[in-house]
Each structure stands twice: as C-alpha cells, then as structure tokens.
Write a protein that holds these residues in place. Structure first.
Motif, PDB file in Angstrom:
ATOM      1  N   GLU A  30       0.755  -1.332  -0.011  1.00 16.21           N
ATOM      2  CA  GLU A  30      -0.091   0.172  -0.110  1.00 16.21           C
ATOM      3  C   GLU A  30       0.947   1.274   0.119  1.00 16.21           C
ATOM      4  N   GLY A  31       0.444   2.257  -0.913  1.00 17.46           N
ATOM      5  CA  GLY A  31       1.428   3.408  -0.973  1.00 17.46           C
ATOM      6  C   GLY A  31       0.373   4.581  -0.384  1.00 17.46           C
ATOM      7  N   GLU A  32       1.159   5.624  -0.114  1.00 17.18           N
ATOM      8  CA  GLU A  32       0.236   6.709   0.455  1.00 17.18           C
ATOM      9  C   GLU A  32       0.902   8.241  -0.336  1.00 17.18           C
ATOM     10  N   ALA A  33      -0.363   9.329  -0.400  1.00 13.52           N
ATOM     11  CA  ALA A  33       0.413  10.219  -1.047  1.00 13.52           C
ATOM     12  C   ALA A  33       1.340  10.919   0.061  1.00 13.52           C
ATOM     13  N   PHE A  34       2.272  11.557  -0.901  1.00  8.66           N
ATOM     14  CA  PHE A  34       3.370  12.272  -0.092  1.00  8.66           C
ATOM     15  C   PHE A  34       3.879  13.510  -0.585  1.00  8.66           C
ATOM     16  N   SER A  35       4.230  14.400   0.238  1.00  8.59           N
ATOM     17  CA  SER A  35       5.229  15.573  -0.174  1.00  8.59           C
ATOM     18  C   SER A  35       5.834  16.056   0.980  1.00  8.59           C
ATOM     19  N   PHE A  36       6.601  17.377   0.772  1.00  8.22           N
ATOM     20  CA  PHE A  36       7.257  17.783   1.814  1.00  8.22           C
ATOM     21  C   PHE A  36       6.224  18.021   3.096  1.00  8.22           C
ATOM     22  N   GLU A  37       5.306  18.465   2.591  1.00 15.95           N
ATOM     23  CA  GLU A  37       4.001  18.913   3.467  1.00 15.95           C
ATOM     24  C   GLU A  37       3.809  17.758   4.577  1.00 15.95           C
ATOM     25  N   THR A  38       3.976  16.578   3.932  1.00 18.84           N
ATOM     26  CA  THR A  38       3.723  15.426   4.716  1.00 18.84           C
ATOM     27  C   THR A  38       4.650  15.202   5.956  1.00 18.84           C
ATOM     28  N   VAL A  39       5.885  15.327   5.540  1.00 19.67           N
ATOM     29  CA  VAL A  39       7.021  15.352   6.554  1.00 19.67           C
ATOM     30  C   VAL A  39       6.783  16.421   7.622  1.00 19.67           C
ATOM     31  N   LYS A  40       6.278  17.888   7.153  1.00 21.55           N
ATOM     32  CA  LYS A  40       6.205  19.092   8.127  1.00 21.55           C
ATOM     33  C   LYS A  40       5.171  18.626   9.112  1.00 21.55           C
ATOM     34  N   ALA A  41       4.154  18.170   8.514  1.00 19.34           N
ATOM     35  CA  ALA A  41       2.833  17.634   9.384  1.00 19.34           C
ATOM     36  C   ALA A  41       3.503  16.803  10.399  1.00 19.34           C
ATOM     37  N   LEU A  42       4.242  15.343   9.899  1.00 19.28           N
ATOM     38  CA  LEU A  42       4.619  14.455  10.940  1.00 19.28           C
ATOM     39  C   LEU A  42       5.361  15.291  12.025  1.00 19.28           C
ATOM     40  N   ALA A  43       6.419  16.149  11.610  1.00 16.49           N
ATOM     41  CA  ALA A  43       7.213  16.662  12.725  1.00 16.49           C
ATOM     42  C   ALA A  43       6.329  17.343  13.694  1.00 16.49           C
TER      43      ALA A  43
END
Length: 513
Positions: A30-43
C-alpha cells in the motif's frame, strides 16, 4: 540465519519509469500520498508528544566491528536505479550505527516503505552478521553512479551525511543540526529516523527526512544535483523546538585536524600533515573574505565570528599537494571542501568554530556552524534554507589572493636569542599579487590581547611565474595573558585596496594554533 535469496517479490508495476526496482527488493503493497508537507505535518505532530528514545536493534551488534562491517556488502545487482546513470544502495547496522532507520521510496507523489531483507547483502560465511535477526533493519543509504557504481553521497548515523566531492575521497561530514556543541549543557545528537527517497522531474535525487531528538523535531528536504564533479545540495528544514539551547548550530560541518604546517608540537606520526580540512573560510555579509587556519589547541576553543546575513562559510582543504601528506591510503590531499551558502536572510548571529584537542586522526575534533543571535525557544518553529556545495575550495574569490599556508616557530629574528611569543609566517597567492611591485604593497597586522613586532613583508621571488607567485608576511606575536592573542593580518595597496583574504588566528603563548 540468512535465507536463500528470495524470488521477485515485486515488479515495476505502479513505479513508472522514474526508477527501476531490481528483482528481490520488496516494497509495502500500500502506498500513500506524499510531499514535503507530509513530513512537516509529521514533525509538528511528533513534537507535541514526549520524546521516546529509539531502542537499539536486536542481536549482537558489537560483533559487527568496523572491519567486519566492511565485509558485508550490498549486492550491486540490487541497486535501485533512479536516473540515467545513478541509483541507491543501502547499508547494514553494526557497532557504529545501532538503530535502524525507516526507508521509503517515492514515485509520482506516492511513497512506499522498503522492506528489509538480509538477502540484499553479500555476506561471508563466517560473518557474525549472519546471526542477526532477519528484520534488524537498515543503517542508512548511499547514492552511486557510473559503471563502477562510485559513491557520491551517503547518509549514515545520527543526522550525518557526506559526499566524496570532486576528488572521489570521503573526508569530513555535514549534519542536520548541532545542539550545544561544547556549550554549558551536554551536546545533543538528534537522529534522522525516517527517509523518503526518489528522483524529481529533472532526474535529481530528492531526500526527505524526519529528525527526532529530545529537544527538537525537524522536517528536511535535500535536492541533490551533480554539477560537473561537484555535488550541490539545496537544503530546506522546518525545526520545532521542544526546548531552547545555549548554542544551536545550523548547517553544521564536522571535520578533523590533528596537525599541519602551522603546528609546533612534536609530531607523533611520520606523515608531515594529517587533517581533513586546514581552514575555516567565511564570506561575510559586508563582503569581507576571512581565512582562519584550523588548529589542535591545548584546550577546547570556541571562536565566534559575528555577522549579519552571511554570504557563506565552509571548512576547506586548501593544500592539495600530495607531498604535504605522503599518505597513499587516506589521501588527505583529495578531501572535499563543503561550502554553506545561506538562501534568504539569516539575520544577525555568528559563524562558530569549535576546536577540540586530539591525539588521533580517528575522531572528529572540528565543528563549524551558524548560531543565530535570537535563539529559538521552547515551542518555537524555525525554518532554514541553504545551499551546500561539495567542491575543492571556497567560491567567489576571483582575483583576491588566498592564504595558502600558515607556518610558525619561536619568536625572534634568525640568529638572535628567542623572544617571548610565536613567529608566524602567512603565505598568500593570487592574481591581485601577481604583478604587484614590493613598494606598492602594505601589510596590516593587529592583535587583541597581544603585541605584534618584527613585521616583515617578503615579496614574491621575481623568478616565479604566473599568478601562483607567493608573498610571505612574517611577524611575531606575544600574548599579553594566559588567554590566546586574537590576531588579524592582510595585505593592501598604498591607497588601501585589499589584495588578500583576512587571515585570523588565535596564538597561544607556548604553541601556535
């Protein structure tokens, strides 16, 4: 035990032409949508929760010593091809790196986790690596290129990364962040814990990373482009601070300096010089070019170069003469020189240089970084943007003469009784000095907490040709206290035009640094 190499677990379906997954490497279904915003939100989310230290990987990692680790090789047939001539390989855990990182591959805006399998590695039959659990995990990764799959970038351990640069020889490292390096509180080493890797539309390697530490969480994006023989990294970071730090270090560089031509202590090794870098170069916001020769001081020394909106700084290996090192294994003459170029105004702060005493070449003892005047506090978020170039020297010097050597000895003129202090000889080379007449040059030398005497400017030998003619500035420095003297020197014309970098150093009473 390592099982047989598995058959193809996953083909190229859904990956497109952006990269090719070789047989035997598995991605999560299973894949998931990803961008730099994904990492920022995770942080941001991670920063709201208490810090949870990561456990070391299971198994006897102590048995995977430095030498044993070199025997475990990633199978080159499993290299993930990302571009026309480059791809990715992955690295195993061992005694030096003991915590696994998560690695995801990104294509067309979607990410999937790379599943670990010990069969990805070629392992000798008698290696203790074979006794590790099958799910022990990855230590890091490297980018390789060309028919010989030569390395051009590596991320391994804590927040360290490095490139061999234009000379194909690893040396110093960069870090994501340096926190209280030899400051009032113990130094903190945050980790890159999760990576997302993939090519962009231009065929460049794009690395996203999550950083986690007790006092800070960060989201990073590295866009990596090979330009000629150099590597240029565009680095963006969003940092969320759980607490404040006395000395936060942005864009840190970590190197080694044991001794060089400026060292006066008896040498413990037969080689003439041993160092990854020989100077800190700074391009100030006002345009001044500074050269600070590195040293192995008698105690920990932190130097701060106050500035506003600096144009750049770097730890430079300027001496490229093999004869200076005589090392046909370490090849210190080939070590790269990383240069940090801020993007956007960094405001007021200081470039800081930390020098730590050492008696070995195996441990880094030099750190350089930017510390903002306004320290981030608990709950604050900071963004950072800079360009990091792994090349041969500092850029933009043009015709300005460079410092090419710093030498030292006991104070006093030859043949006379020694004076108190140290005698310093600084060598300059560059186009601005090439055709200069001796009567048209002037030397500027000053010292804080010390006295300067016996200043002598020795013009280039008329028999030398080309712009590499050497001018030598010689002077004595006598520190006025137990603290080192801060000395500055440069050459100028009679009407005041600067001809050289500003040489600066700390001179101790009993030894030159």
């Amino acid at each position: 035990m390592i099982p047989r190499r598995r058959a193809v677990l996953q083909g190229l379906a859904g990956l497109g032409a952006a990269f090719a997954l070789p047989p035997g490497l598995a991605l999560a279904q299973e894949g998931e949508a990803f961008s730099f915003e994904t990492v920022k939100a995770l942080a941001r989310d991670v920063a709201t929760r208490p810090f949870a230290p990561r456990a070391e990987a299971a198994g006897d990692l102590d048995a995977i010593t430095y030498d044993e680790g070199f025997r475990v090789v990633f199978d080159p047939e499993r290299t993930v091809t990302m571009g026309a001539d480059w791809g990715l390989q992955f690295m195993p855990l061992g005694v030096l790196v003991r915590r696994a990182v998560e690695i995801n591959l990104v294509e067309s805006g979607r990410s999937r986790r790379l599943t670990y399998d010990p069969a990805y590695f070629i392992v000798p039959e008698d290696s203790p690596f074979r006794a590790l659990p099958d799910d022990v995990g990855f230590a890091g990764f490297r980018a390789v290129a060309g028919p010989g799959r030569a390395e051009w970038l590596s991320f391994l351990g804590a927040s360290y990364f490095r490139s061999p640069g234009p000379f194909g020889q690893y040396g110093l490292s960069a870090r994501g962040l340096a926190l209280d390096t030899y400051a009032q509180e113990p130094e903190e080493f945050p980790d890159f814990t999760r990576f997302w890797l993939g090519p962009d539309e231009a065929g460049r390697l794009v690395i996203h990373a999550l950083m986690e530490g007790p006092g800070v969480v960060g989201a990073y994006r590295f866009v990596n482009e090979r330009v000629g023989d150099a590597l240029v990294q565009d680095v963006e970071a969003m940092l969320v601070f759980r607490r404040g730090y006395d000395q936060p270090g942005f864009a840190p560089l970590t190197s080694m300096f044991w001794y060089g031509e400026n060292s006066s202590d008896p040498r413990e090794d037969w080689r003439p010089e041993i160092h990854d870098s020989d100077g800190l170069a700074i391009w100030t916001g006002a345009g001044e070019r500074i050269w600070r020769p590195l040293s192995n001081p008698p105690r920990v020394v932190t130097s701060a170069f106050a500035d506003e909106n600096p144009r750049g700084f770097g730890l430079i290996q300027r001496d490229r003469d093999y004869a200076s090192y005589q090392d046909s294994q370490a090849y210190y003459d080939r070590r790269p020189s990383p240069w940090v170029e801020p993007i956007g105004g960094w405001g007021r702060g200081s470039v800081r240089l930390v020098e730590v005493p050492t008696r070995s070449e195996t441990l880094d003892n030099i750190v350089a970084f930017w510390t903002p005047a306004a320290r981030p506090g608990a709950g604050q978020t900071r963004t950072l943007h800079y360009r990091l170039t792994w090349d041969g020297d500092a850029p933009g010097l043009a015709t300005l003469a460079r410092v090419t050597a710093t030498r030292s000895g006991r104070a006093g003129r030859p043949g006379a009784p020694p004076d108190k202090g140290r005698r310093i000889a600084v060598e300059f080379r560059g186009a601005d000095l090439a055709g200069l007449r001796p009567e048209d040059a002037r030397a500027s030398v000053s010292a804080l907490r010390g006295a300067v005497s016996n200043i002598e400017l020795v013009a280039a030998d008329p028999t030398e040709t080309g712009f590499e003619r050497t001018w030598r500035l010689i002077f004595d420095v006598a520190p006025s206290s137990d603290e080192p003297a801060d000395v500055k020197a440069w050459l100028r014309t009679r009407n005041g035009r600067r001809l050289t970098e500003t040489w600066t150093a700390q001179i101790f009473a009993e030894r030159a640094t």
